[in-house]
Motif scaffolding. Structure first.
Motif, PDB file in Angstrom:
ATOM      1  N   GLY A  71       0.805  -1.198  -0.077  1.00  0.00           N
ATOM      2  CA  GLY A  71       0.055   0.099  -0.064  1.00  0.00           C
ATOM      3  C   GLY A  71       0.853   1.316  -0.090  1.00  0.00           C
ATOM      4  N   ALA A  72       0.207   2.481  -0.251  1.00  0.00           N
ATOM      5  CA  ALA A  72       1.146   3.613  -0.248  1.00  0.00           C
ATOM      6  C   ALA A  72       1.723   3.915   1.034  1.00  0.00           C
ATOM      7  N   THR A  73       1.098   3.631   1.961  1.00  0.00           N
ATOM      8  CA  THR A  73       1.744   3.978   3.507  1.00  0.00           C
ATOM      9  C   THR A  73       2.709   3.095   3.582  1.00  0.00           C
ATOM     10  N   GLU A  74       2.753   1.665   3.303  1.00  0.00           N
ATOM     11  CA  GLU A  74       3.949   0.794   3.594  1.00  0.00           C
ATOM     12  C   GLU A  74       5.110   1.321   2.505  1.00  0.00           C
ATOM     13  N   THR A  75       4.675   1.615   1.244  1.00  0.00           N
ATOM     14  CA  THR A  75       5.882   1.945   0.317  1.00  0.00           C
ATOM     15  C   THR A  75       6.587   3.137   0.882  1.00  0.00           C
ATOM     16  N   ALA A  76       5.995   4.174   1.537  1.00  0.00           N
ATOM     17  CA  ALA A  76       6.639   5.345   2.055  1.00  0.00           C
ATOM     18  C   ALA A  76       7.873   4.788   2.896  1.00  0.00           C
ATOM     19  N   PHE A  77       7.558   3.765   3.817  1.00  0.00           N
ATOM     20  CA  PHE A  77       8.783   3.133   4.531  1.00  0.00           C
ATOM     21  C   PHE A  77       9.841   2.570   3.810  1.00  0.00           C
ATOM     22  N   VAL A  78       9.300   1.702   2.589  1.00  0.00           N
ATOM     23  CA  VAL A  78      10.272   1.114   1.707  1.00  0.00           C
ATOM     24  C   VAL A  78      11.318   2.294   1.116  1.00  0.00           C
ATOM     25  N   THR A  79      10.394   3.267   0.608  1.00  0.00           N
ATOM     26  CA  THR A  79      11.351   4.508  -0.097  1.00  0.00           C
ATOM     27  C   THR A  79      12.367   5.047   0.633  1.00  0.00           C
ATOM     28  N   GLY A  80      11.780   5.315   1.822  1.00  0.00           N
ATOM     29  CA  GLY A  80      12.716   6.055   2.788  1.00  0.00           C
ATOM     30  C   GLY A  80      13.999   5.328   3.223  1.00  0.00           C
ATOM     31  N   ALA A  81      13.735   3.923   3.360  1.00  0.00           N
ATOM     32  CA  ALA A  81      14.933   3.144   3.628  1.00  0.00           C
ATOM     33  C   ALA A  81      15.639   3.010   2.274  1.00  0.00           C
ATOM     34  N   THR A  82      15.090   2.897   1.363  1.00  0.00           N
ATOM     35  CA  THR A  82      15.954   2.717   0.041  1.00  0.00           C
ATOM     36  C   THR A  82      16.702   3.988  -0.233  1.00  0.00           C
ATOM     37  N   GLU A  83      16.376   5.004   0.062  1.00  0.00           N
ATOM     38  CA  GLU A  83      16.865   6.343  -0.242  1.00  0.00           C
ATOM     39  C   GLU A  83      18.167   6.453   0.699  1.00  0.00           C
ATOM     40  N   ALA A  84      17.952   6.183   1.808  1.00  0.00           N
ATOM     41  CA  ALA A  84      18.962   6.323   3.055  1.00  0.00           C
ATOM     42  C   ALA A  84      19.974   5.237   2.417  1.00  0.00           C
ATOM     43  N   ALA A  85      19.586   4.054   2.239  1.00  0.00           N
ATOM     44  CA  ALA A  85      20.821   3.030   1.731  1.00  0.00           C
ATOM     45  C   ALA A  85      21.758   3.645   0.612  1.00  0.00           C
ATOM     46  N   ARG A  86      20.865   4.236  -0.418  1.00  0.00           N
ATOM     47  CA  ARG A  86      21.559   4.505  -1.478  1.00  0.00           C
ATOM     48  C   ARG A  86      22.532   5.776  -1.199  1.00  0.00           C
ATOM     49  N   GLN A  87      22.127   6.631  -0.327  1.00  0.00           N
ATOM     50  CA  GLN A  87      23.046   7.797   0.020  1.00  0.00           C
ATOM     51  C   GLN A  87      24.157   7.236   0.761  1.00  0.00           C
ATOM     52  N   ALA A 294       8.387   7.786   5.504  1.00  0.00           N
ATOM     53  CA  ALA A 294       9.754   7.574   4.983  1.00  0.00           C
ATOM     54  C   ALA A 294      10.901   8.094   6.062  1.00  0.00           C
ATOM     55  N   ALA A 295      10.266   8.781   6.732  1.00  0.00           N
ATOM     56  CA  ALA A 295      11.456   9.343   8.080  1.00  0.00           C
ATOM     57  C   ALA A 295      11.811   8.296   8.673  1.00  0.00           C
ATOM     58  N   LEU A 296      10.600   7.389   9.068  1.00  0.00           N
ATOM     59  CA  LEU A 296      11.170   6.016  10.141  1.00  0.00           C
ATOM     60  C   LEU A 296      11.902   5.173   9.033  1.00  0.00           C
ATOM     61  N   GLY A 297      11.566   4.994   7.784  1.00  0.00           N
ATOM     62  CA  GLY A 297      12.568   3.821   6.905  1.00  0.00           C
ATOM     63  C   GLY A 297      14.047   4.350   6.767  1.00  0.00           C
ATOM     64  N   ALA A 298      14.134   5.776   6.763  1.00  0.00           N
ATOM     65  CA  ALA A 298      15.582   6.407   6.830  1.00  0.00           C
ATOM     66  C   ALA A 298      16.161   6.356   8.122  1.00  0.00           C
ATOM     67  N   ALA A 299      15.488   6.518   9.214  1.00  0.00           N
ATOM     68  CA  ALA A 299      16.066   6.450  10.329  1.00  0.00           C
ATOM     69  C   ALA A 299      16.538   4.840  10.708  1.00  0.00           C
ATOM     70  N   ALA A 300      15.651   4.074  10.304  1.00  0.00           N
ATOM     71  CA  ALA A 300      15.946   2.569  10.761  1.00  0.00           C
ATOM     72  C   ALA A 300      17.344   2.144   9.873  1.00  0.00           C
TER      73      ALA A 300
END
Length: 336
Positions: A71-87, A294-300
């Protein structure tokens, strides 16, 4: 790397430091190495680098999908995590490993293809956590177990989120509320968000001095319709609804409308842990406690990479509440 070092007039170790960033290299030397790489069309081999460094620069996201999409809400966690990993120079791999798939998780963890794991859909007692602890693999939870001692957890502050949602409805004059939670199965299995919000709702209605009723619902619009029907049968006076189940929320709005009730005139609805995308798709647009996914995915991800790089095993917890955004489904309770 030997050819690059020879062309640039530096040691092989200097080429390695330029590639990995593990030691400072002067800008002039770095440019010389990069120029030699470009001239020779040199591409670092990720597998070879992983064998040499014992790292793959890939982290896994354990997210059991059980046949459903994101879902859109779950996707935000994934995209936040993906971007933080990429950086950070990492890649993120989605692993649809179920909470009971111990053999599959053990295979993933012991092959050392992944440097660590992010764990989603966390249960209060979670077998994946026990296994990863036993295997001594770096991991961070996007969620919390009941006993989080020694664990790194990044999660929504469900207690604050639920209390803010209840306070919003109470402030509008609503005195009888219903909470449409996740499914019976989620509650029975110990799914953290479902159990935490149930307890938080009970505490919040007691603290605010209003009536409250919780009704479980599967993650479908049809189940949402059935849930609000049951809630109104058990509590005909209800004028305020909280829901933490996006598909169910859409069904609730449809059922209320087809029953001849006006939203928000007759019944106000607040959707919790919801993305702005979903909230805006509803009609009327949902008043929502917007998810900080997105913020939580990146923080994790940042917490996980710290554990990977520094072998950090200390207890860590970061909680973020959802933020109330008032749209078209909440209003003052009508005076009777």
């Amino acid at each position: 790397m030997t050819d690059v070092a020879r062309r640039a007039g530096v040691s092989v170790s200097t080429v390695s430091y330029v590639l990995t960033g593990t030691r400072p290299i002067s800008e002039a030397t770095r440019e010389r190495v990069l120029a030699a790489m470009a001239e020779l069309d040199y591409q670092p081999n990720a597998m070879a680098r992983g064998l040499a460094s014992r790292r793959s620069n890939i982290v896994g996201l354990l997210l059991p999908l059980t046949g459903r999409g994101l879902g859109a809400t779950e996707t935000a966690f994934v995209t936040g995590a993906t971007e933080a990993a990429r950086q950070a120079g990492y890649h993120l791999m989605l692993c649809s490993v179920g909470t009971d798939d111990s053999d599959e998780l053990q295979t993933l963890a012991t092959q050392r293809l992944l440097d660590g794991f992010l764990v989603m859909e966390v249960q209060l007692t979670d077998r994946r956590v026990d296994l990863l602890r036993k295997l001594q693999v770096p991991f961070v939870l996007i969620g919390r177990t009941e006993d989080a001692d020694g664990l790194a957890c990044v999660d929504i502050d469900f207690e604050q989120t639920v209390d803010d949602a209840v306070a919003h409805l109470v402030g509008l004059g609503h005195r009888t509320l219903a909470y449409v939670n996740h499914s019976e199965a989620s509650l029975a299995s110990g799914y953290g968000p479902a159990r935490r919000t149930a307890a938080a709702f009970e505490a919040a209605v007691r603290r605010h001095g209003v009536e409250g009723l919780m009704v479980p619902s599967d993650d479908t619009a049809t189940s949402g319709r059935q849930a609000i029907r049951r809630a109104r049968e058990q509590s005909p006076e209800l004028t305020g609804v909280l829901v933490m189940n996006e598909n169910a929320a859409l069904g609730i709005l449809t059922e209320l409308r087809e029953t001849g009730l006006d939203v928000p005139g007759d019944v106000s609805v607040v959707s919790m842990v919801t993305s702005e995308v979903v909230a805006d798709l509803a009609s009327p647009a949902l008043t929502a406690m917007t998810s900080p996914g997105a913020a939580l995915g990146a923080a994790a991800t940042r917490a996980l990479l710290k554990r990977v790089g520094e072998h950090d095993t200390s207890t860590y917890q970061e909680l973020l509440p959802c933020v109330l955004e008032i749209r078209g489904t909440s209003a003052e309770a009508r005076k009777h």
